[in-house]
Enzyme design. Structure first.
Site, mmCIF file in Angstrom:
data_model
loop_
_atom_site.group_PDB
_atom_site.id
_atom_site.type_symbol
_atom_site.label_atom_id
_atom_site.label_comp_id
_atom_site.label_asym_id
_atom_site.label_seq_id
_atom_site.Cartn_x
_atom_site.Cartn_y
_atom_site.Cartn_z
ATOM 1 N N CYS A 30 -3.706 -0.815 2.252
ATOM 2 C CA CYS A 30 -2.364 -0.964 1.676
ATOM 3 C C CYS A 30 -1.960 0.291 0.887
ATOM 4 O O CYS A 30 -2.476 0.538 -0.202
ATOM 5 C CB CYS A 30 -2.343 -2.205 0.789
ATOM 6 S SG CYS A 30 -0.823 -2.422 -0.145
ATOM 7 N N CYS A 33 -0.480 -0.406 -2.546
ATOM 8 C CA CYS A 33 -1.534 -0.803 -3.487
ATOM 9 C C CYS A 33 -2.178 0.432 -4.100
ATOM 10 O O CYS A 33 -2.392 0.499 -5.311
ATOM 11 C CB CYS A 33 -2.601 -1.636 -2.780
ATOM 12 S SG CYS A 33 -1.998 -3.163 -2.044
#
Length: 105
Positions: A30, A33
């Site tokens: 991600c 993230c």
């Protein structure tokens, strides 16, 4: 305060031993993230949140911790008070996470 890395094996005990907890759920793949990690660390060092424990959980390798917050998207943030889920937000904006943490303090 440092951000604690948690897994399914220690997640419940972290929630029990800390009154106010904010959790960032992430995955290695991600991008948002990864981009949010320095912001989360900076929030953990904010004196306004001195009573809050900051926790990182890999959502892919910790399915039980993920279920406790009902993770639907990444990055995903959840706040727990006395081991109970208070609220969640799926966001990559620092202000949204800050607003969520304010529900604890």
């Amino acid at each position: 305060m440092a951000v604690i890395k948690a897994t399914d094996s220690d997640f419940a005990s972290i929630l029990k031993s800390n009154q106010h907890v904010v959790v960032k759920y992430f995955a290695d793949w991600c991008g948002n993230c990864r981009l949010f990690s320095p912001k989360f660390k900076r929030l953990s060092e904010d004196e306004h949140f001195a009573t809050v424990t900051f926790v990182d959980v890999n959502a892919e390798t910790s399915p039980e911790a993920r279920k406790m917050a009902g993770v639907t998207n990444l990055p995903f943030f959840a706040v727990f008070k006395n081991g109970n889920l208070v609220d969640t937000v799926a966001a990559s904006k620092e202000e949204a996470v800050r607003t969520l943490i304010h529900k604890l303090v």
